[in-house]
Write a protein that holds these residues in place. Sequence first.
Motif, short mmCIF file in Angstrom:
data_model
loop_
_atom_site.label_atom_id
_atom_site.label_comp_id
_atom_site.label_asym_id
_atom_site.label_seq_id
_atom_site.Cartn_x
_atom_site.Cartn_y
_atom_site.Cartn_z
N SER A 81 0.86 -1.18 0.00
CA SER A 81 0.00 0.00 0.00
C SER A 81 0.90 1.23 0.00
CB SER A 81 -0.92 0.01 1.23
OG SER A 81 -1.73 1.17 1.25
N ALA A 82 0.79 2.05 -1.02
CA ALA A 82 1.67 3.20 -1.18
C ALA A 82 1.61 4.09 0.05
CB ALA A 82 1.28 4.00 -2.43
N GLY A 83 2.77 4.38 0.62
CA GLY A 83 2.85 5.24 1.78
C GLY A 83 2.68 4.54 3.10
N ASN A 84 2.49 3.20 3.08
CA ASN A 84 2.30 2.44 4.32
C ASN A 84 3.33 1.31 4.36
OD1 ASN A 84 -0.27 3.67 5.40
ND2 ASN A 84 -0.97 3.01 3.38
N LEU A 104 -12.93 -16.18 7.76
CA LEU A 104 -11.64 -15.52 7.86
C LEU A 104 -11.76 -14.09 7.33
CD1 LEU A 104 -9.71 -18.62 6.62
CD2 LEU A 104 -9.29 -17.52 8.82
N PRO A 105 -11.00 -13.14 7.87
CA PRO A 105 -11.18 -11.73 7.50
C PRO A 105 -10.81 -11.46 6.05
CG PRO A 105 -9.22 -12.01 8.86
CD PRO A 105 -9.94 -13.32 8.89
N THR A 106 -11.55 -10.53 5.43
CA THR A 106 -11.27 -10.15 4.05
C THR A 106 -10.08 -9.18 4.00
OG1 THR A 106 -12.72 -8.21 4.11
CG2 THR A 106 -13.72 -10.33 3.49
N LEU A 107 -9.60 -8.94 2.80
CA LEU A 107 -8.55 -7.95 2.61
C LEU A 107 -8.99 -6.57 3.11
CD1 LEU A 107 -7.45 -9.08 -0.96
CD2 LEU A 107 -6.00 -9.15 1.08
N LYS A 108 -10.24 -6.21 2.82
CA LYS A 108 -10.74 -4.90 3.27
C LYS A 108 -10.82 -4.85 4.78
CE LYS A 108 -14.39 -1.50 2.58
NZ LYS A 108 -15.60 -1.12 1.81
N ASP A 109 -11.28 -5.92 5.42
CA ASP A 109 -11.33 -5.95 6.89
C ASP A 109 -9.97 -5.62 7.48
OD1 ASP A 109 -14.01 -6.71 7.00
OD2 ASP A 109 -13.55 -8.85 7.05
N ARG A 110 -8.92 -6.17 6.89
CA ARG A 110 -7.58 -6.06 7.49
C ARG A 110 -6.86 -4.77 7.12
NH1 ARG A 110 -5.06 -11.24 5.16
NH2 ARG A 110 -6.89 -11.19 3.82
N TYR A 111 -7.08 -4.29 5.87
CA TYR A 111 -6.18 -3.24 5.39
C TYR A 111 -6.85 -1.92 5.02
CZ TYR A 111 -2.93 -7.14 5.04
OH TYR A 111 -2.14 -8.23 5.32
N SER A 112 -8.15 -1.90 4.77
CA SER A 112 -8.75 -0.67 4.27
C SER A 112 -8.69 0.45 5.32
CB SER A 112 -10.22 -0.90 3.88
OG SER A 112 -10.81 0.32 3.48
N GLN A 113 -8.25 1.64 4.87
CA GLN A 113 -8.25 2.82 5.74
C GLN A 113 -9.48 3.69 5.51
OE1 GLN A 113 -4.48 4.88 5.56
NE2 GLN A 113 -3.30 3.00 5.78
N ARG A 114 -10.35 3.26 4.62
CA ARG A 114 -11.64 3.91 4.40
C ARG A 114 -11.50 5.43 4.28
NH1 ARG A 114 -12.31 -0.83 6.83
NH2 ARG A 114 -14.21 -2.05 6.55
N GLU A 143 -5.33 0.22 9.82
CA GLU A 143 -5.36 -1.19 9.42
C GLU A 143 -5.22 -2.11 10.64
OE1 GLU A 143 -1.22 0.07 9.86
OE2 GLU A 143 -2.96 0.95 8.87
N ASN A 144 -5.58 -3.40 10.43
CA ASN A 144 -5.42 -4.41 11.47
C ASN A 144 -5.15 -5.77 10.82
OD1 ASN A 144 -5.37 -6.00 13.72
ND2 ASN A 144 -7.47 -5.61 14.36
N PRO A 145 -3.89 -5.99 10.34
CA PRO A 145 -3.57 -7.26 9.67
C PRO A 145 -3.73 -8.48 10.56
CG PRO A 145 -1.88 -5.59 9.25
CD PRO A 145 -2.76 -5.05 10.34
N ALA A 146 -3.79 -8.29 11.88
CA ALA A 146 -3.86 -9.43 12.80
C ALA A 146 -5.28 -9.88 13.11
CB ALA A 146 -3.14 -9.07 14.11
N LEU A 147 -6.26 -9.36 12.40
CA LEU A 147 -7.64 -9.79 12.62
C LEU A 147 -7.76 -11.32 12.53
CD1 LEU A 147 -10.07 -7.40 10.67
CD2 LEU A 147 -10.13 -7.94 13.11
N ARG A 148 -8.57 -11.90 13.43
CA ARG A 148 -8.79 -13.34 13.44
C ARG A 148 -10.14 -13.67 12.80
NH1 ARG A 148 -7.98 -11.87 18.51
NH2 ARG A 148 -10.04 -12.61 19.14
N ALA A 149 -10.38 -14.95 12.66
CA ALA A 149 -11.63 -15.42 12.08
C ALA A 149 -12.79 -15.19 13.04
CB ALA A 149 -11.53 -16.90 11.73
N GLU A 150 -13.94 -14.87 12.46
CA GLU A 150 -15.19 -14.93 13.22
C GLU A 150 -15.62 -16.39 13.34
OE1 GLU A 150 -17.74 -11.04 11.98
OE2 GLU A 150 -17.54 -12.56 10.42
N ARG A 159 -9.72 8.12 14.60
CA ARG A 159 -9.79 7.03 13.62
C ARG A 159 -10.23 5.72 14.28
NH1 ARG A 159 -4.70 6.59 9.83
NH2 ARG A 159 -3.54 6.64 11.78
N SER A 160 -10.95 4.91 13.49
CA SER A 160 -11.50 3.64 13.96
C SER A 160 -10.64 2.49 13.46
CB SER A 160 -12.94 3.48 13.48
OG SER A 160 -13.76 4.55 13.89
#
Length: 668
Positions: free
Chosen positions: A424-427, A464-474, A480-487, A528-529
């Motif tokens: 992700s550019a800038g991250n 399992l979390p989607t790409l958007k769940d983990r990385y989107s800054q909306r 971001e939260n790359p460490a999200l676990r499965a529901e 930020r959330s």
Amino acid sequence: MLKQVMAGAVMLALAQMAQMAQAQQTAGNDGVDAAAPFVLGTVTVIGQREQAGQMEQQVGAQVSRAEMRRFNRDNVGDALNLLSGVSLSTNSRNEKTVAIRGFDARQVPLYIDGIPVYVPYDGYVDFNRFTTSDLAAIQVAKGYSSVAYGANTLGGAINLVSRKPSARMEGDTSIGFGSGSERQVSANVGTNQGLWYLQAGVSYIDSDGFPMSSDFRPTATEDGGMRNNSYRKDHKLSFKVGYTPDGAQAGDEYALSYYKQHGEKGQPPSTNPVGARYWQWPYWNKESVYFVSQTRLGDAERLKLRLYHDSYDNEITSYTNGSYATLKTSGQGSVSGGRSIYNDRTNGGAVELESFRLAAHSLRFVVSYKADEHQELDAKGVRTTWYKDALWTLGAEDSIALDAATELSLGVSRNELRPDTVYSAGNAYTLPANQSATDLQAGLFRKVGLDARVYATVARKSRLPTLKDRYSQRLGTYIENPALRAEEAMNYELGYQGNVQGAKVEAALFYSDVKDKIQSVANVSGVRSQMRNAGRAHISGVELGLRGSAGAWLDFGGNYTYTDMRNVSDRATRLTDVPRHKLTAHAVLHAARQVDVVAIAESNSGRWVSNTLELGGFTTVNLKAVYRPLPALTLEAGVANLGDRNYALADGFPSAGRTWLANAQYQF
């Protein structure tokens, strides 16, 4: 070049086969709405040793092509809304979404012939974009679903089953018109020659928009009348060729399918000026190639193979105001540089080995692989985001006939998410660790009499979390939260299916305990959330269904759903977008030998759409007349939302008011 060749082949096939079919027209109005399913594309719990043309499964629901036609359900979202346990809604991008017993589209994935087709980046689907003209049926598994679907079936699965020709020559063509200058054209043609078969279809829907209810009160962003920026176009091409080396009844089958979808749409701005976005989608395209096969390995085993490639390309353009003349490149309601371009790709496959060698056992072993890639480009065509994931599933299930009337079904699967590329550019993201989840399930089914059964199921499912769940800054409002676990969810169900005095009756009690629910947590870093495994929810309810007839002159039916959703982890925060009560009822009056009158009503109680806002409930009635001047020709005209009710499924996005339709269909 490929799509031009395929389009030309389909149109040539349509023209030639229509000429060949002139001497083979079928009689009777039942055939107009009939379409045999592509049985290899169905997904069932294996205990039912299916026969050609049958689609029964142990737990679930189904929408047939006849029902889609009868109630004019031209997109998958509206078709699913015929079922109990299903509720329609609209998200912030004004896309049609569905919830199955309170689980959203990320938790109940969409499939075509058993192949996953949800968008790789966020797991969502705009159900308006998937038309129904070339479908034979829609299968819905609720809570308890086959391990053959693979990962992420937290609340079930939705499977669109394509057609397969059963006659040497068959087909249909239709044309329709409606409110908002809507035009619809579709054609399907098929031939089954025993050794091989061919199925092809094209469809076209073009609408300038939809009218709003006369009771709508204008706002600064919507003046009423025709809904602003609500135009849409959806074009679809489908093509399937199959090979059955020893004839249709021998069991071996190999089928190659091609799909091409092109969509364009405007996104109506919220009627609340504070939240208004002026967005358009110049294109929403999906192109797919699928291979599905079944090979008999002696008398007791068979091998099934699914291979697939999907491409998803779309663009959003953001504008400064309702003139849609100047791009908005920054600030609230904008996308990157005024244009956001997504290029997503999926490649995958699944191998299933089914065995009936052991007495009283039906075994299935499944290995599946799905590789997702997501790229984002800015207005200058520069890649700003690049993510790649791989998803593996290893599963097994066994259906055991305990006696002539009782069956026990067991299943287990292990799902693993393996991140491959994170840019992700800038991250300065680092590649996160692999994640895994285990699903377990069991079901007991008991026949009661000749045509009824009771059942009890329990299933531990995961997402399992989607790409958007983990990385989107909306757009800069989240971290971001790359460490999200499965529901995870524990789904329980008790049910009855049977016939009572000639009427089909269904009843189900369901309960789900969802933990590690992925949800937004506010003010994690300043204002930020962040998406976190912060939620636990309990979802419970009742589903009731009835269908029957009163002699030869009237068919009737309906269903009722009660859903109670509770946020156990934070009782002050509401779970949203699902009504507590939903009721549908329909009647088909056979007024004369060639004339039917069809009525369907739907009633929803109020629904919470935020922690502080509850939208009012509503009731709508659709009515149409059907006339068959010839056995193969059907003419119809009708009205939807007969009472011109002003209602909304999401705050700021009112639904259509009273609309009209007129259609003609010819079967050959």
